[in-house]
Design a protein around this motif. Structure first.
Motif, PDB file in Angstrom:
ATOM      1  N   VAL A  72       0.828  -1.208   0.000  1.00 55.99           N
ATOM      2  CA  VAL A  72       0.000   0.000   0.000  1.00 55.99           C
ATOM      3  C   VAL A  72       0.862   1.257   0.000  1.00 55.99           C
ATOM      4  O   VAL A  72       0.455   2.300  -0.531  1.00 55.99           O
ATOM      5  CB  VAL A  72      -0.993   0.018   1.180  1.00 55.99           C
ATOM      6  CG1 VAL A  72      -1.932  -1.183   1.130  1.00 55.99           C
ATOM      7  CG2 VAL A  72      -0.272   0.074   2.527  1.00 55.99           C
ATOM      8  N   THR A  73       2.061   1.154   0.582  1.00 54.92           N
ATOM      9  CA  THR A  73       2.969   2.300   0.534  1.00 54.92           C
ATOM     10  C   THR A  73       3.391   2.585  -0.906  1.00 54.92           C
ATOM     11  O   THR A  73       3.376   3.732  -1.362  1.00 54.92           O
ATOM     12  CB  THR A  73       4.217   2.030   1.400  1.00 54.92           C
ATOM     13  OG1 THR A  73       3.805   1.773   2.745  1.00 54.92           O
ATOM     14  CG2 THR A  73       5.153   3.223   1.394  1.00 54.92           C
ATOM     15  N   ASP A  74       3.738   1.534  -1.637  1.00 52.02           N
ATOM     16  CA  ASP A  74       4.148   1.711  -3.029  1.00 52.02           C
ATOM     17  C   ASP A  74       2.997   2.178  -3.912  1.00 52.02           C
ATOM     18  O   ASP A  74       3.210   2.892  -4.894  1.00 52.02           O
ATOM     19  CB  ASP A  74       4.716   0.401  -3.578  1.00 52.02           C
ATOM     20  CG  ASP A  74       6.056   0.032  -2.954  1.00 52.02           C
ATOM     21  OD1 ASP A  74       6.647   0.909  -2.284  1.00 52.02           O
ATOM     22  OD2 ASP A  74       6.500  -1.109  -3.117  1.00 52.02           O
ATOM     23  N   GLU A  75       1.780   1.780  -3.555  1.00 51.20           N
ATOM     24  CA  GLU A  75       0.621   2.134  -4.378  1.00 51.20           C
ATOM     25  C   GLU A  75      -0.002   3.477  -3.996  1.00 51.20           C
ATOM     26  O   GLU A  75      -0.910   3.951  -4.685  1.00 51.20           O
ATOM     27  CB  GLU A  75      -0.438   1.025  -4.283  1.00 51.20           C
ATOM     28  CG  GLU A  75       0.011  -0.285  -4.915  1.00 51.20           C
ATOM     29  CD  GLU A  75      -0.989  -1.413  -4.733  1.00 51.20           C
ATOM     30  OE1 GLU A  75      -0.934  -2.373  -5.515  1.00 51.20           O
ATOM     31  OE2 GLU A  75      -1.818  -1.340  -3.802  1.00 51.20           O
ATOM     32  N   HIS A  76       0.434   4.045  -2.874  1.00 52.45           N
ATOM     33  CA  HIS A  76      -0.056   5.359  -2.432  1.00 52.45           C
ATOM     34  C   HIS A  76      -1.587   5.388  -2.302  1.00 52.45           C
ATOM     35  O   HIS A  76      -2.224   6.396  -2.595  1.00 52.45           O
ATOM     36  CB  HIS A  76       0.391   6.463  -3.400  1.00 52.45           C
ATOM     37  CG  HIS A  76       1.863   6.474  -3.655  1.00 52.45           C
ATOM     38  ND1 HIS A  76       2.782   6.877  -2.712  1.00 52.45           N
ATOM     39  CD2 HIS A  76       2.584   6.103  -4.749  1.00 52.45           C
ATOM     40  CE1 HIS A  76       4.007   6.775  -3.212  1.00 52.45           C
ATOM     41  NE2 HIS A  76       3.910   6.309  -4.441  1.00 52.45           N
ATOM     42  N   CYS A  77      -2.152   4.298  -1.808  1.00 47.68           N
ATOM     43  CA  CYS A  77      -3.615   4.228  -1.727  1.00 47.68           C
ATOM     44  C   CYS A  77      -4.149   4.552  -0.329  1.00 47.68           C
ATOM     45  O   CYS A  77      -5.368   4.660  -0.153  1.00 47.68           O
ATOM     46  CB  CYS A  77      -4.112   2.866  -2.179  1.00 47.68           C
ATOM     47  SG  CYS A  77      -3.456   1.469  -1.251  1.00 47.68           S
ATOM     48  N   LEU A  78      -3.254   4.711   0.661  1.00 47.35           N
ATOM     49  CA  LEU A  78      -3.664   5.094   2.008  1.00 47.35           C
ATOM     50  C   LEU A  78      -2.990   6.405   2.397  1.00 47.35           C
ATOM     51  O   LEU A  78      -1.914   6.730   1.910  1.00 47.35           O
ATOM     52  CB  LEU A  78      -3.282   4.014   3.027  1.00 47.35           C
ATOM     53  CG  LEU A  78      -3.892   2.625   2.856  1.00 47.35           C
ATOM     54  CD1 LEU A  78      -3.408   1.699   3.953  1.00 47.35           C
ATOM     55  CD2 LEU A  78      -5.418   2.671   2.826  1.00 47.35           C
ATOM     56  N   LEU A  79      -3.647   7.117   3.300  1.00 48.15           N
ATOM     57  CA  LEU A  79      -3.056   8.329   3.849  1.00 48.15           C
ATOM     58  C   LEU A  79      -2.246   7.981   5.100  1.00 48.15           C
ATOM     59  O   LEU A  79      -2.711   7.193   5.937  1.00 48.15           O
ATOM     60  CB  LEU A  79      -4.144   9.334   4.226  1.00 48.15           C
ATOM     61  CG  LEU A  79      -4.899   9.990   3.078  1.00 48.15           C
ATOM     62  CD1 LEU A  79      -6.008  10.885   3.634  1.00 48.15           C
ATOM     63  CD2 LEU A  79      -3.961  10.817   2.204  1.00 48.15           C
ATOM     64  N   PRO A  80      -1.058   8.545   5.262  1.00 49.08           N
ATOM     65  CA  PRO A  80      -0.322   8.315   6.512  1.00 49.08           C
ATOM     66  C   PRO A  80      -1.073   8.919   7.683  1.00 49.08           C
ATOM     67  O   PRO A  80      -1.648  10.008   7.587  1.00 49.08           O
ATOM     68  CB  PRO A  80       1.025   9.011   6.268  1.00 49.08           C
ATOM     69  CG  PRO A  80       0.779   9.973   5.154  1.00 49.08           C
ATOM     70  CD  PRO A  80      -0.312   9.399   4.322  1.00 49.08           C
ATOM     71  N   MET A  81      -1.074   8.209   8.800  1.00 54.19           N
ATOM     72  CA  MET A  81      -1.809   8.652   9.987  1.00 54.19           C
ATOM     73  C   MET A  81      -1.008   9.637  10.824  1.00 54.19           C
ATOM     74  O   MET A  81      -1.554  10.292  11.712  1.00 54.19           O
ATOM     75  CB  MET A  81      -2.184   7.442  10.856  1.00 54.19           C
ATOM     76  CG  MET A  81      -2.849   6.293  10.121  1.00 54.19           C
ATOM     77  SD  MET A  81      -4.442   6.726   9.368  1.00 54.19           S
ATOM     78  CE  MET A  81      -5.491   6.841  10.809  1.00 54.19           C
ATOM     79  N   ASP A  82       0.297   9.754  10.550  1.00 54.78           N
ATOM     80  CA  ASP A  82       1.154  10.585  11.387  1.00 54.78           C
ATOM     81  C   ASP A  82       1.193  12.039  10.901  1.00 54.78           C
ATOM     82  O   ASP A  82       2.261  12.598  10.646  1.00 54.78           O
ATOM     83  CB  ASP A  82       2.558   9.995  11.476  1.00 54.78           C
ATOM     84  CG  ASP A  82       3.131   9.603  10.110  1.00 54.78           C
ATOM     85  OD1 ASP A  82       2.439   9.786   9.090  1.00 54.78           O
ATOM     86  OD2 ASP A  82       4.268   9.114  10.071  1.00 54.78           O
TER      87      ASP A  82
END
Length: 381
Positions: A72-82
């Motif tokens: 998911v990091t490589d696909e940029h499909c989630l927003l970082p929570m930090d």
């Protein structure tokens, strides 16, 4: 507090432990904030394998498994929570993590989900059939010879047990580098699995933990123990099934190792990068993962909290046969699976290779070499 927005959509997994607490908490959140969260659910098998990127195209909130973090990091499909404005809340959750749950959702220097459910492989047993949890692997085999042991071996759960046994033997599998599995340790773990499999109904290869628990909890079931299985607090509650199931820490296979090495499970809540209401989704996620919610409505509705304050709470432990206190040592020593982009492909194929080997007289060293080759093929170049 977020002002009223269009309804948020969330995706979780299809079991009362995964769905009921989200439904209950969402009702409270709507009353407090004016924001409605509607939940859909997918099967346990889909939860373990379905691409999160596709879910992120449709949902604002997604309940995720930590081995997906690299992809998911490589696909940029989630927003970082930090996010900068949420650092204090994030730090509080990190301090309250059970074992490595919080860190398991951290990848490439960012936090991609918040733990809401903590789990690892533990021992399950019927207190009306056994006086106490079993203590040795030999006791497990003897009970299995009587037809009284259940074990979920449907992929990927056979591989999870293999991982746990490697950890219990003192050499957890490496998450980086070319040799994923130590040859000697892997051969010993495989031999232990094959010995126990020889005593089981072949139907075990088609069972996931839910299937084993549902069988184990029925009237007339012969199953008294499941030695390596992900903990499900639901089955410890009175009235959930005809018979209650108690839970305990995993066996100690090597005294010098203790209860370290159980394959970590559990879930985290993440926010889609495609969400039109990201702030509202973040607000809900942090509230859901927080101490008051986890100890209160989340646990009361049948959830399995990921927050330390809930695991220590007597009111949370009381109705579930002390589930949290009885398994905490195992969770604290749990092992985090690989999370690089490509691992999930390995997990699927390796589980099938392992199951095929368990059902024939396969060479342990040939199997371990094959699994290590498969793992190398998934590593980033």
């Amino acid at each position: 507090m977020t002002k009223a927005v269009a309804t948020l959509r969330g995706m979780t997994w299809d079991h009362p432990r995964g769905f009921d607490p989200l439904l209950a908490c969402s009702k409270i959140w709507r009353a407090q904030s004016g924001v409605e969260v509607r939940w859909d659910r997918r099967s346990l098998q889909d939860f373990e394998s379905f691409p999160i990127k596709r879910l992120a195209e449709q949902y604002d909130l997604i309940v995720v498994d930590h081995p997906h973090m690299g992809r998911v990091t490589d696909e940029h499909c989630l927003l970082p929570m930090d996010q900068e404005e949420r650092q204090d809340a994030l730090y509080a959750l990190q301090k309250a993590s059970i074992g490595p749950s919080f860190e398991s959702y951290r990848w490439a220097g960012r936090q991609w989900a918040l733990p809401i459910d903590a789990a690892s492989q533990v021992q399950a047993w019927r207190p009306d059939k056994l006086a106490a949890p079993l203590r040795t692997w030999r006791e497990i085999v003897l009970l299995a010879e009587k037809g009284c042991v259940g074990w979920p071996l449907r992929p990927p759960h056979s591989l999870m047990s293999f991982y746990t046994l490697c950890g219990q033997l003192g050499r957890s599998c490496r998450v980086e580098g070319l040799d994923h599995i130590d040859a000697e340790t892997g051969a010993r773990a495989f031999a232990m699995m094959r010995e126990l499999c020889s005593c089981l109904d072949p139907a075990a290869f088609s069972q996931d933990p839910i299937a084993v628990f549902d069988e184990m909890a029925q009237d007339g079931s012969a199953v008294a123990c499941a030695p390596l299985i992900y903990g499900y607090v639901s089955y410890a509650k009175a009235g959930f099934r005809p018979h209650r199931i108690a839970f305990a820490d995993i066996l100690v296979v090597e005294d010098k190792v203790g209860r370290r090495g159980s394959a970590l499970g559990g879930t985290g809540i993440a926010v889609s990068s495609n969400s039109s209401f990201a702030d509202a989704a973040m607000d809900f996620a942090f509230w859901l993962a927080g101490a008051d919610t986890q100890r209160g409505p989340y646990a009361a509705a049948g959830g399995q909290p990921g927050h330390d304050v809930a695991w220590n709470d007597s009111e949370v432990n009381g109705p579930v046969l002390d589930f949290y206190r009885a398994t905490r040592a195992t969770l604290e020593g749990a092992w985090v699976r690989p999370r690089h982009d490509g691992y999930m492909r390995f997990q699927d194929v390796a589980s099938q290779e392992l199951n095929a080997a368990l059902q024939i007289n396969a060479s342990p060293r040939t199997l371990i070499a094959r699994l290590n080759d498969l793992f190398r093929e998934t590593l980033p170049s």
